[in-house]
Design a protein around this motif. Structure first.
Motif, PDB file in Angstrom:
ATOM      1  N   ARG A 115       0.821  -1.226   0.000  1.00  0.00           N
ATOM      2  CA  ARG A 115       0.000   0.000   0.000  1.00  0.00           C
ATOM      3  C   ARG A 115       0.849   1.268   0.000  1.00  0.00           C
ATOM      4  O   ARG A 115       0.559   2.225  -0.716  1.00  0.00           O
ATOM      5  CB  ARG A 115      -0.935  -0.024   1.213  1.00  0.00           C
ATOM      6  CG  ARG A 115      -1.708   1.249   1.483  1.00  0.00           C
ATOM      7  CD  ARG A 115      -2.830   1.476   0.510  1.00  0.00           C
ATOM      8  NE  ARG A 115      -3.548   2.698   0.813  1.00  0.00           N
ATOM      9  CZ  ARG A 115      -4.844   2.840   0.709  1.00  0.00           C
ATOM     10  NH1 ARG A 115      -5.593   1.846   0.303  1.00  0.00           N
ATOM     11  NH2 ARG A 115      -5.410   3.988   0.994  1.00  0.00           N
ATOM     12  N   SER A 116       1.933   1.316   0.789  1.00  0.00           N
ATOM     13  CA  SER A 116       2.737   2.543   0.861  1.00  0.00           C
ATOM     14  C   SER A 116       3.414   2.828  -0.479  1.00  0.00           C
ATOM     15  O   SER A 116       3.550   3.994  -0.872  1.00  0.00           O
ATOM     16  CB  SER A 116       3.764   2.461   1.982  1.00  0.00           C
ATOM     17  OG  SER A 116       4.708   1.438   1.738  1.00  0.00           O
ATOM     18  N   VAL A 117       3.829   1.794  -1.191  1.00  0.00           N
ATOM     19  CA  VAL A 117       4.418   1.974  -2.528  1.00  0.00           C
ATOM     20  C   VAL A 117       3.368   2.556  -3.468  1.00  0.00           C
ATOM     21  O   VAL A 117       3.632   3.484  -4.240  1.00  0.00           O
ATOM     22  CB  VAL A 117       4.979   0.637  -3.069  1.00  0.00           C
ATOM     23  CG1 VAL A 117       5.378   0.757  -4.526  1.00  0.00           C
ATOM     24  CG2 VAL A 117       6.148   0.171  -2.214  1.00  0.00           C
ATOM     25  N   ARG A 118       2.145   2.016  -3.404  1.00  0.00           N
ATOM     26  CA  ARG A 118       1.058   2.516  -4.256  1.00  0.00           C
ATOM     27  C   ARG A 118       0.752   3.977  -3.956  1.00  0.00           C
ATOM     28  O   ARG A 118       0.551   4.779  -4.875  1.00  0.00           O
ATOM     29  CB  ARG A 118      -0.216   1.689  -4.048  1.00  0.00           C
ATOM     30  CG  ARG A 118      -0.205   0.359  -4.703  1.00  0.00           C
ATOM     31  CD  ARG A 118      -1.597  -0.223  -4.853  1.00  0.00           C
ATOM     32  NE  ARG A 118      -2.428  -0.213  -3.677  1.00  0.00           N
ATOM     33  CZ  ARG A 118      -2.404  -1.157  -2.727  1.00  0.00           C
ATOM     34  NH1 ARG A 118      -1.557  -2.175  -2.819  1.00  0.00           N
ATOM     35  NH2 ARG A 118      -3.228  -1.083  -1.700  1.00  0.00           N
ATOM     36  N   GLU A 119       0.676   4.318  -2.677  1.00  0.00           N
ATOM     37  CA  GLU A 119       0.343   5.699  -2.308  1.00  0.00           C
ATOM     38  C   GLU A 119       1.373   6.688  -2.841  1.00  0.00           C
ATOM     39  O   GLU A 119       1.010   7.746  -3.360  1.00  0.00           O
ATOM     40  CB  GLU A 119       0.213   5.825  -0.793  1.00  0.00           C
ATOM     41  CG  GLU A 119      -1.036   5.179  -0.244  1.00  0.00           C
ATOM     42  CD  GLU A 119      -1.131   5.272   1.269  1.00  0.00           C
ATOM     43  OE1 GLU A 119      -0.152   5.687   1.926  1.00  0.00           O
ATOM     44  OE2 GLU A 119      -2.204   4.916   1.798  1.00  0.00           O
ATOM     45  N   ASN A 120       2.649   6.350  -2.698  1.00  0.00           N
ATOM     46  CA  ASN A 120       3.698   7.243  -3.200  1.00  0.00           C
ATOM     47  C   ASN A 120       3.621   7.393  -4.711  1.00  0.00           C
ATOM     48  O   ASN A 120       3.745   8.498  -5.254  1.00  0.00           O
ATOM     49  CB  ASN A 120       5.089   6.734  -2.798  1.00  0.00           C
ATOM     50  CG  ASN A 120       5.366   6.910  -1.327  1.00  0.00           C
ATOM     51  OD1 ASN A 120       4.795   7.788  -0.681  1.00  0.00           O
ATOM     52  ND2 ASN A 120       6.231   6.082  -0.783  1.00  0.00           N
ATOM     53  N   SER A 121       3.411   6.292  -5.401  1.00  0.00           N
ATOM     54  CA  SER A 121       3.342   6.331  -6.857  1.00  0.00           C
ATOM     55  C   SER A 121       2.087   7.060  -7.322  1.00  0.00           C
ATOM     56  O   SER A 121       2.121   7.844  -8.271  1.00  0.00           O
ATOM     57  CB  SER A 121       3.379   4.912  -7.417  1.00  0.00           C
ATOM     58  OG  SER A 121       3.638   4.933  -8.796  1.00  0.00           O
ATOM     59  N   ALA A 122       0.970   6.803  -6.650  1.00  0.00           N
ATOM     60  CA  ALA A 122      -0.282   7.473  -7.008  1.00  0.00           C
ATOM     61  C   ALA A 122      -0.159   8.974  -6.830  1.00  0.00           C
ATOM     62  O   ALA A 122      -0.624   9.754  -7.677  1.00  0.00           O
ATOM     63  CB  ALA A 122      -1.435   6.927  -6.171  1.00  0.00           C
TER      64      ALA A 122
END
Length: 196
Positions: A115-122
């Protein structure tokens, strides 16, 4: 060396464009918003993530709910704008990757299971798309008034959900009387660009 883009288009999109602070009461139609999106959706994002989500605030009731979450200096112009868009990042964008990135459908789990990877990329890629959206509004002959002076958590709770992160609010319409502040300075080329 000159740019290929026509000078009038350069002015419309960049040199003469500014953040509008007042608007006429001329409405912004769904067809105009569709045309803007149909243009700017082609702007690049990493792995074609396309995490930007747009919430159009049209009703008086929704406008009132939004205005109370804005900084005091932003409230009146948002209350009076013909259309307001809340731009947010979809932190579950990876669910669309098998469709958006079909030559590597495993990307959904291989890169974005955390989730944290997704949030940063998003956040990064939706911010890119927000910039495209502002330029698209200008390309439609409208003015954009992007603002980040707000209670982000309040806007998220009021209009979004835990899977969306608000980025900004954009007032949209034809510029009204005294719409512009004087042009602020910009950095010079040699202050920004370094060659190594």
């Amino acid at each position: 060396m000159s740019l290929t883009l026509d000078p009038a288009a350069q002015d419309l999109l960049f040199r003469e464009a500014r953040t509008a602070n007042t608007f006429t009461d001329e409405q912004v139609t769904d067809e105009q918003v569709q045309a803007i999106y149909d243009l700017v959706k082609y702007g690049p994002t990493s792995m074609n993530q396309s995490p930007l989500r747009i919430t159009l605030v049209r009703s008086a009731e929704a406008r009132e709910r939004l205005v109370r979450h804005l900084a005091e200096g932003n409230q009146a112009k948002t209350a009076a704008a013909p259309l307001v868009a809340i731009l947010s990042a979809d932190n579950e964008f990876h669910e669309e990757l098998p469709h958006l990135f079909p030559h590597f459908p495993q990307a959904k789990d291989a890169f974005f299971g955390d989730r944290s990877v997704r949030e940063n990329s998003a956040l990064l890629n939706a911010a890119l798309q927000a910039a495209y959206f502002i330029v698209g509004v200008r390309a439609a002959g409208l003015a954009a008034g992007p603002m980040t002076g707000m209670d982000f958590e309040g806007v998220r709770k009021e209009f979004l959900d835990d899977d969306h992160t608000p980025l900004m609010v954009v007032n949209i319409g034809k510029p009204g009387d005294d719409a512009w502040h004087p042009r602020s300075p910009r950095l010079d080329f040699d202050q920004v660009v370094t060659t190594v």
